[in-house]
Design an enzyme around this catalytic site. Structure first.
Site, PDB file in Angstrom:
ATOM      1  N   GLY A   9       0.826  -1.221   0.000  1.00 22.41           N
ATOM      2  CA  GLY A   9       0.000   0.000   0.000  1.00 22.41           C
ATOM      3  C   GLY A   9       0.853   1.261   0.000  1.00 22.41           C
ATOM      4  O   GLY A   9       0.461   2.294   0.537  1.00 22.41           O
ATOM      5  N   THR A  11       1.483   3.292  -2.289  1.00 23.09           N
ATOM      6  CA  THR A  11       0.979   4.419  -3.080  1.00 23.09           C
ATOM      7  C   THR A  11      -0.265   5.027  -2.415  1.00 23.09           C
ATOM      8  O   THR A  11      -0.919   5.887  -2.988  1.00 23.09           O
ATOM      9  CB  THR A  11       0.604   3.953  -4.509  1.00 23.09           C
ATOM     10  N   ALA A  15       0.496   5.855   3.736  1.00 29.28           N
ATOM     11  CA  ALA A  15       1.938   5.815   3.467  1.00 29.28           C
ATOM     12  C   ALA A  15       2.455   7.239   3.250  1.00 29.28           C
ATOM     13  O   ALA A  15       3.456   7.647   3.842  1.00 29.28           O
ATOM     14  CB  ALA A  15       2.201   4.956   2.231  1.00 29.28           C
ATOM     15  N   VAL A  87      -2.169  -8.127  -4.729  1.00 27.67           N
ATOM     16  CA  VAL A  87      -2.155  -8.996  -3.548  1.00 27.67           C
ATOM     17  C   VAL A  87      -2.567 -10.436  -3.839  1.00 27.67           C
ATOM     18  O   VAL A  87      -2.193 -11.348  -3.117  1.00 27.67           O
ATOM     19  CB  VAL A  87      -3.051  -8.437  -2.406  1.00 27.67           C
ATOM     20  N   LYS A 149      -5.788  -1.076  12.572  1.00 26.89           N
ATOM     21  CA  LYS A 149      -7.229  -1.325  12.687  1.00 26.89           C
ATOM     22  C   LYS A 149      -7.914  -1.085  11.329  1.00 26.89           C
ATOM     23  O   LYS A 149      -7.378  -0.323  10.527  1.00 26.89           O
ATOM     24  CB  LYS A 149      -7.840  -0.425  13.759  1.00 26.89           C
ATOM     25  N   ASP A 178      -2.241   0.687  17.262  1.00 26.47           N
ATOM     26  CA  ASP A 178      -3.331   1.554  17.680  1.00 26.47           C
ATOM     27  C   ASP A 178      -2.624   2.881  17.913  1.00 26.47           C
ATOM     28  O   ASP A 178      -1.870   3.020  18.876  1.00 26.47           O
ATOM     29  CB  ASP A 178      -3.973   1.046  18.981  1.00 26.47           C
ATOM     30  N   HIS A 179      -2.780   3.818  16.993  1.00 26.31           N
ATOM     31  CA  HIS A 179      -1.876   4.969  17.032  1.00 26.31           C
ATOM     32  C   HIS A 179      -2.050   5.828  18.292  1.00 26.31           C
ATOM     33  O   HIS A 179      -1.179   6.599  18.637  1.00 26.31           O
ATOM     34  CB  HIS A 179      -1.943   5.802  15.745  1.00 26.31           C
ATOM     35  N   HIS A 241      -9.445   2.490  20.303  1.00 29.53           N
ATOM     36  CA  HIS A 241      -8.705   3.586  20.951  1.00 29.53           C
ATOM     37  C   HIS A 241      -9.184   3.870  22.382  1.00 29.53           C
ATOM     38  O   HIS A 241      -8.379   4.042  23.293  1.00 29.53           O
ATOM     39  CB  HIS A 241      -8.832   4.880  20.138  1.00 29.53           C
ATOM     40  N   LYS A 341     -18.082  12.737  16.810  1.00 34.40           N
ATOM     41  CA  LYS A 341     -17.728  13.678  15.738  1.00 34.40           C
ATOM     42  C   LYS A 341     -18.594  14.927  15.860  1.00 34.40           C
ATOM     43  O   LYS A 341     -19.650  14.904  16.480  1.00 34.40           O
ATOM     44  CB  LYS A 341     -17.980  13.027  14.378  1.00 34.40           C
TER      45      LYS A 341
HETATM   46  P1  NAD Z   1      -5.624   4.035   0.282  1.00 32.94           P
HETATM   47  O1  NAD Z   1      -6.867   3.586  -0.419  1.00 32.94           O
HETATM   48  O2  NAD Z   1      -5.164   5.425   0.115  1.00 32.94           O
HETATM   49  O3  NAD Z   1      -4.414   3.087  -0.185  1.00 32.94           O
HETATM   50  C1  NAD Z   1      -4.568   1.710  -0.326  1.00 32.94           C
HETATM   51  C2  NAD Z   1      -3.301   1.086  -0.873  1.00 32.94           C
HETATM   52  O4  NAD Z   1      -3.580  -0.287  -1.098  1.00 32.94           O
HETATM   53  C3  NAD Z   1      -2.797   1.642  -2.206  1.00 32.94           C
HETATM   54  O5  NAD Z   1      -1.387   1.726  -2.183  1.00 32.94           O
HETATM   55  C4  NAD Z   1      -3.228   0.575  -3.212  1.00 32.94           C
HETATM   56  O6  NAD Z   1      -2.345   0.487  -4.326  1.00 32.94           O
HETATM   57  C5  NAD Z   1      -3.137  -0.669  -2.385  1.00 32.94           C
HETATM   58  N1  NAD Z   1      -4.015  -1.719  -2.914  1.00 32.94           N
HETATM   59  C6  NAD Z   1      -5.353  -1.716  -3.017  1.00 32.94           C
HETATM   60  N2  NAD Z   1      -5.788  -2.871  -3.613  1.00 32.94           N
HETATM   61  C7  NAD Z   1      -4.686  -3.596  -3.872  1.00 32.94           C
HETATM   62  C8  NAD Z   1      -4.450  -4.866  -4.485  1.00 32.94           C
HETATM   63  N3  NAD Z   1      -5.451  -5.639  -4.978  1.00 32.94           N
HETATM   64  N4  NAD Z   1      -3.170  -5.287  -4.586  1.00 32.94           N
HETATM   65  C9  NAD Z   1      -2.153  -4.529  -4.115  1.00 32.94           C
HETATM   66  N5  NAD Z   1      -2.299  -3.335  -3.528  1.00 32.94           N
HETATM   67  C10 NAD Z   1      -3.558  -2.869  -3.415  1.00 32.94           C
HETATM   68  O7  NAD Z   1      -5.812   3.640   1.805  1.00 32.94           O
HETATM   69  P2  NAD Z   1      -5.071   4.277   3.086  1.00 32.94           P
HETATM   70  O8  NAD Z   1      -5.823   5.473   3.528  1.00 32.94           O
HETATM   71  O9  NAD Z   1      -3.619   4.425   2.786  1.00 32.94           O
HETATM   72  O10 NAD Z   1      -5.308   3.196   4.209  1.00 32.94           O
HETATM   73  C11 NAD Z   1      -4.640   1.948   4.229  1.00 32.94           C
HETATM   74  C12 NAD Z   1      -5.124   1.171   5.442  1.00 32.94           C
HETATM   75  O11 NAD Z   1      -4.796   1.866   6.638  1.00 32.94           O
HETATM   76  C13 NAD Z   1      -6.642   0.979   5.483  1.00 32.94           C
HETATM   77  O12 NAD Z   1      -6.896  -0.287   6.032  1.00 32.94           O
HETATM   78  C14 NAD Z   1      -7.129   2.034   6.435  1.00 32.94           C
HETATM   79  O13 NAD Z   1      -8.299   1.633   7.114  1.00 32.94           O
HETATM   80  C15 NAD Z   1      -5.965   2.099   7.411  1.00 32.94           C
HETATM   81  N6  NAD Z   1      -5.853   3.397   8.054  1.00 32.94           N
HETATM   82  C16 NAD Z   1      -5.677   4.537   7.326  1.00 32.94           C
HETATM   83  C17 NAD Z   1      -5.533   5.751   7.961  1.00 32.94           C
HETATM   84  C18 NAD Z   1      -5.298   7.024   7.190  1.00 32.94           C
HETATM   85  O14 NAD Z   1      -5.050   8.038   7.849  1.00 32.94           O
HETATM   86  N7  NAD Z   1      -5.341   7.036   5.884  1.00 32.94           N
HETATM   87  C19 NAD Z   1      -5.573   5.808   9.360  1.00 32.94           C
HETATM   88  C20 NAD Z   1      -5.748   4.625  10.074  1.00 32.94           C
HETATM   89  C21 NAD Z   1      -5.885   3.429   9.404  1.00 32.94           C
END
Ligand code: NAD
Length: 487
Positions: A9, A11, A15, A87, A149, A178-179, A241, A341
């Site tokens: 993930g 991209t 990340a 994946v 989570k 759990d941040h 949390h 919220k």
């Molecule tokens: P996002 O949709 O921005 O990114 C998802 C990533 O998964 C991308 O890099 C995409 O290329 C990859 N992906 C999706 N399907 C795929 C597949 N079939 N094969 C390979 N790669 C695949 O999501 P995000 O916001 O980065 O969140 C990622 C996870 O972290 C989620 O489970 C989300 O619940 C959790 N999360 C996110 C945040 C946040 O602040 N964004 C906070 C807490 C938890």
């Protein structure tokens, strides 16, 4: 601890906003291993240098530190490689293994491999089993899995997920983020209690009247309606949390503790949490949903009118709860938790209210007297305030509250993700959620989920910009919620 960090993930949003900046800040603080390789994975094809450019942009935009000089930044970016991976395609994992091994050879790295799954939870299982099947998980060093989570959406699905993950990783190898546990003030709770005899002496049900844990947000559902409308405050905040904060404040650690002690003590808190009986649910739990209201003098729509929300949705955006810990230590002290919220203020805080020192409640002696409060601010500001009574010099026989407080300067504080990634790299699981805690939390929450499912719990509406529904205030009986502007 030289190692390879494999980021699924890479991209994605998390990340970009959190993980790359955290790695960079660790690097500038000399907390990264001497030698390391980072491999980013995403669905689409991308050249290594294009990926490195993306990482650079994320640092420029989101990092608390900027690069001091080009050479240091180039050294950091030089550790990054990219590989396209779906994946579900086993051959993509074989390609990934080749790249991991090639970099291990080039950099003379031991086979220490960290797998960070920054992807939706529906992929956790397939990725973990492919890591095993491809040989990526067969290392002569250590392997670790970081996941975030949601860990399931109820007790049964959480157990199912854990069962699947445990086929590829042992409990010791799984780091559940759990941040909230990465926040500096949460990591400070143990020291606060144990290094201050003044507080330590008062830290008992003899002196504590009640404990309040609040995490209020001013934002609404934003662009996350698709996820949030099926999750709500109960699953999104409370089960993880809020119950983690409860464990952190209620556990009784020995003076010198290790990660094992922390896990045991947290489990003991959850095991002593009085289970909700069918008849107690409506008197101990208040659910709410925000209606239209005002934020900063501007009208904002109610939850039902937010884009992406199902018509007529009964989803909760607020929960308040009254909990009892049936341990010798906490018997008789209610714990109040609330999160929501579109509330009046953005604040995560723990308030410990001490008992009135006199036989008669102090306020009856003089209505200007206030209870002693210890307020622990976790975010967005971080600090500690003690509320005391003092003689009001201008009004004979009256008291006035005085505050002893300290606030840390937020500048240049490490972010939660930095602390947590650093801990995981060192193999320190203290501030991660152990499976026992996750399972016991779901177990406690399950009767509420069941009651919601059966339509047995009323959903109270509260105006956006308020402190939640009236029922959440009634929940406290003789106690009151201590709000930000009180202290
Ligand atoms: P996002 O949709 O921005 O990114 C998802 C990533 O998964 C991308 O890099 C995409 O290329 C990859 N992906 C999706 N399907 C795929 C597949 N079939 N094969 C390979 N790669 C695949 O999501 P995000 O916001 O980065 O969140 C990622 C996870 O972290 C989620 O489970 C989300 O619940 C959790 N999360 C996110 C945040 C946040 O602040 N964004 C906070 C807490 C938890």
């Amino acid at each position: 601890m030289n190692m390879t960090f494999v980021l699924f993930g890479a991209t994605g949003d998390l990340a970009k906003r959190k993980i790359f900046p955290a790695l960079f800040n660790l690097f500038t603080d000399n907390k990264m291993p001497e030698s390391f390789s980072i491999i980013g994975l995403g669905r689409r094809e991308m050249a290594h240098d294009v990926f490195q450019k993306q990482v650079e942009q994320s640092i420029e935009t989101f990092s608390r530190r900027k690069a001091a000089d080009r050479a240091a930044l180039d050294k950091f970016l030089g550790a990054f490689r990219y590989s396209a991976l779906d994946v579900n395609r086993p051959e993509d994992y074989t390609k990934l293994l080749e790249l991991v091994e090639q970099r291990e050879k080039e950099l003379n790295l031991p086979q220490n491999r960290m797998f960070y799954l920054s992807v939706g939870p529906e992929f956790f299982d397939v990725i973990a089993s492919n890591i095993k099947a491809s040989g990526l998980g067969s290392t002569s060093g250590w392997k670790r899995l970081i996941i975030e989570k949601p860990f399931g959406r109820d007790l049964a699905s959480a157990r199912e997920l854990n069962e699947k993950l445990s086929k590829s990783f042992t409990e010791e190898e799984i780091y559940r983020i759990d941040h909230y546990l990465g926040k500096p003030m949460v990591q400070n709770l143990e020291v606060l209690e144990n290094a201050n005899p003044v507080l330590h002496a008062l830290w008992t049900n003899r002196y504590i009247s009640n404990v309040q844990i609040t995490a209020s947000e001013t934002v609404g559902v934003e662009e996350r309606a698709g996820y949030y409308d099926t999750s709500g405050a109960l699953r999104d905040m409370f089960q993880n949390h809020m119950l983690q904060l409860l464990m952190m404040i209620a556990m009784q650690l020995p003076k010198e503790s290790n990660p094992e002690d922390v896990r045991n003590k947290k489990r003991m808190v959850m095991e002593s949490l009085r289970p909700l009986q069918q008849d107690d649910i409506s008197s101990q739990i208040v659910l709410g949903q925000y209606g239209a209201g005002e934020m900063n003098g501007k009208p904002v729509p109610g939850y039902q009118d937010e884009p992406g929300v199902a018509p007529g949705t009964q989803n909760n955006t607020f929960i308040a709860a009254k909990l009892w810990i049936d341990s010798e230590f906490w018997r008789g002290v209610p714990f109040y938790i609330r999160t929501g919220k579109r509330m009046a203020e953005k604040s995560t805080r723990i308030v410990i209210e001490f008992k009135d020192p006199l036989d008669q409640p102090l306020r009856k002696v003089d209505e200007t007297a206030v209870p002693n409060l210890l307020v622990i601010e976790i975010g967005p500001k971080e600090g500690i305030t003690l509320q005391l009574n003092s003689k009001d010099p201008k009004h004979e026989g009256k008291f006035e509250p005085v505050y002893v407080n300290c606030f840390s300067s937020l500048e240049d504080m490490p972010e939660a993700y930095e602390n947590l990634i650093h801990d995981a790299m060192r193999g320190d699981g203290t501030f991660f959620a152990h499976w026992n805690e996750v399972e016991l939390s779901w177990q406690w929450v399950q009767p509420i989920l069941d009651a919601v499912e059966k339509g047995e719990l009323p959903l109270h509406t509260y105006p956006a910009g308020s402190y939640g529904p009236k029922a959440a205030f009634d929940l406290l009986g003789d106690h009151v919620w201590w709000l930000d502007n009180d202290t």
